[in-house]
Design an enzyme around this catalytic site. Structure first.
Site, PDB file in Angstrom:
ATOM      1  N   HIS A  89      71.182 -15.598 -41.040  1.00 55.43           N
ATOM      2  CA  HIS A  89      70.811 -14.476 -40.232  1.00 55.43           C
ATOM      3  C   HIS A  89      69.162 -14.429 -40.468  1.00 55.43           C
ATOM      4  CE1 HIS A  89      72.010 -10.663 -37.849  1.00 55.43           C
ATOM      5  NE2 HIS A  89      70.847 -11.137 -37.553  1.00 55.43           N
ATOM      6  N   ARG A  96      75.169 -12.786 -31.920  1.00 54.83           N
ATOM      7  CA  ARG A  96      75.979 -11.951 -32.823  1.00 54.83           C
ATOM      8  C   ARG A  96      77.167 -12.558 -33.076  1.00 54.83           C
ATOM      9  NH1 ARG A  96      72.138  -9.560 -34.076  1.00 54.83           N
ATOM     10  NH2 ARG A  96      71.681  -7.327 -34.411  1.00 54.83           N
ATOM     11  N   GLU A 126      79.571 -11.128 -42.228  1.00 55.18           N
ATOM     12  CA  GLU A 126      78.079 -11.454 -43.162  1.00 55.18           C
ATOM     13  C   GLU A 126      77.924 -10.530 -44.318  1.00 55.18           C
ATOM     14  OE1 GLU A 126      74.783 -11.320 -40.354  1.00 55.18           O
ATOM     15  OE2 GLU A 126      75.521 -12.614 -38.751  1.00 55.18           O
TER      16      GLU A 126
END
Ligand code: 8YV
Length: 322
Positions: free
Chosen positions: A284, A237, A266
Site C-alpha cells: 500500500h 482498495r 492489511e
C-alpha cells in the site's frame, strides 16, 4: 485554553510539531494497549482528529462530545462511518489531488513489473538460474499499443490513462458510473460496460472508490472473462476484488499476472498470494513518496486548522452532513 487534537496514526513529524504548538495534542500509541479504548478515552473532550488508515465509527467515537472534524491524511475514506459522522455532525476532510500522480506512477510500475515478470525474474537471476538464453517461461507481455482498461476514470484513473495513452500509445477503454466526454476525447478513450472492458483489455486497472456498489466488483466471473495474457492491477482498495477468486485465477493461469498495492486485510500476512510467482505484491505504497506524503500531511493540517478556526475546510467529504 488550547483546543484538543487526537492524532490517531503516524503523521509527518514537522506537521506534528506544528500541531503541538497550536493545540493540546494526544497521540494514540498502539504500544500502550487497545487502540479503540485509547480513542474512546481521548476523543471524549477532543475538538479534532487527524490521521489515516483506522476504522472510526460509533464504536470508538460515541464518547466524543465536542468533536468538530476528522482530518484524514488520505483520499479514500471508506474506513470512516460517514452516516454516523453525519448524524453526529462531525466533518470529515480528506486529501485529494496531491497524491494523484504518485499513485498513478505506482499503478504503472505495477503494470510494467507484472507484465514483464520483473520481481520473479530478478530473483531468478540473483539465484543463479540464468544459465542460457531465456525461453518462453521468461517471456512477458507487450505493453506498447495494447488495450488498457481503466475501471474508475476519476483523478487517479485519468492519470493512469494519460500515462498509457501518451507514454505507451495504448488504446484506452474505461468503465464507471457515467461517461467523461471531455477527458475521453482527449485520450481517445472509449466508455464501455464492465464485461466488454474485461473481455477486450490486455491490462485491467482498478481505480474506483470502495463503496457498497464496488465491493467485490471484480470476482471469479470477472476473471473468467479476461484474456489469458491479461494483466490485472489494483491500486484502489483490496475489497473491490474477491481476493480468493484472484488467487484462483492466478493459480489456474486464467490471467497472466497481477500487480497489487492493496488487499482485503492489511498489512498482508500469511496470504495465498505469497506462493504465486505471477503476482507483484506491494505494501500500500501508492502515495508513499516523501514529497507526496508531506503534501498530504500539509493539506490535512490546513483542513484541520480551518475547521477548528470556525471556517469550512477545502476538501470536505460531508460539507452539509448529507
Ligand atoms: C493512504 C490511500 O496512505 O489516500 C488513500 O486513500 O490509500 C493512501 O494514500 C492510506 O489510506 C493510509 O492508510
Amino acid at each position: 485554553m488550547k483546543q484538543k487534537v487526537v492524532v490517531f496514526s503516524q503523521i509527518d513529524t514537522e506537521v506534528l510539531e506544528r500541531l503541538k504548538q497550536r493545540y493540546h495534542v494526544m497521540v494514540i500509541n498502539p504500544k500502550e494497549g487497545d487502540v479503540n479504548m485509547q480513542i474512546r478515552e481521548q476523543v471524549a473532550d477532543a475538538d479534532g482528529m487527524i490521521g489515516a488508515g483506522r476504522v472510526l465509527n460509533q464504536n470508538n467515537l460515541e464518547t466524543a462530545k465536542q468533536l468538530k472534524i476528522i482530518s484524514s491524511v488520505s483520499v479514500g475514506y471508506d474506513n470512516y462511518d460517514l452516516s454516523y459522522l453525519n448524524q453526529a455532525k462531525v466533518w470529515l476532510s480528506h486529501t485529494p489531488h496531491v497524491l494523484t500522480n504518485a499513485t498513478a506512477d505506482l499503478a504503472f510500475t505495477l503494470l510494467m513489473s507484472a507484465a514483464r515478470q520483473v520481481p520473479y525474474l530478478d530473483q531468478w537471476t540473483k539465484t543463479g538460474q540464468w544459465l542460457r538464453t531465456v525461453g518462453q517461461a521468461q517471456f512477458g507481455q507487450e505493453i506498447f499499443g495494447q488495450n488498457l482498461g481503466i475501471i474508475g476514470l476519476g483523478n487517479i484513473g485519468a492519470a493512469i490513462a494519460r500515462r498509457g495513452f501518451h507514454g505507451f500509445n495504448m488504446n484506452i477503454l474505461y468503465h464507471g458510473r457515467h461517461e467523461k466526454l471531455e477527458l475521453a476525447q482527449a485520450l481517445n478513450a472509449r466508455f464501455c460496460g464492465l464485461d466488454e472492458l474485461l473481455v477486450q483489455s490486455d491490462f485491467v486497472v482498478v481505480a474506483v472508490d470502495l463503496n457498497a456498489h464496488t465491493k467485490h466488483l471484480i470476482d471469479a466471473k470477472a476473471f473468467e472473462k479476461m484474456k489469458p495474457h491479461a494483466v490485472f492491477v489494483n491500486v484502489s482498495r483490496g475489497a473491490v476484488v474477491d481476493e480468493q477468486a484472484l488467487i484462483q485465477a492466478l493459480e489456474q493461469k486464467q490471467i497472466f499476472a497481477a500487480g497489487l498495492d492493496v488487499y482485503d486485510k492489511e498489512p498482508l500476512q500469511d496470504s495465498g498470494l505469497f506462493q504465486l510467482p505471477n503476482v507483484v505484491t506491494l505494501p500500500h505504497i501508492g502515495s508513499a513518496t516523501e514529497v507526496t506524503r508531506k503534501k498530504m500531511a500539509e493539506l490535512a493540517y490546513q483542513n484541520l486548522v480551518k475547521a477548528l478556526d470556525g471556517d469550512q475546510p477545502q476538501y470536505l467529504v460531508n460539507p452539509e452532513f448529507k
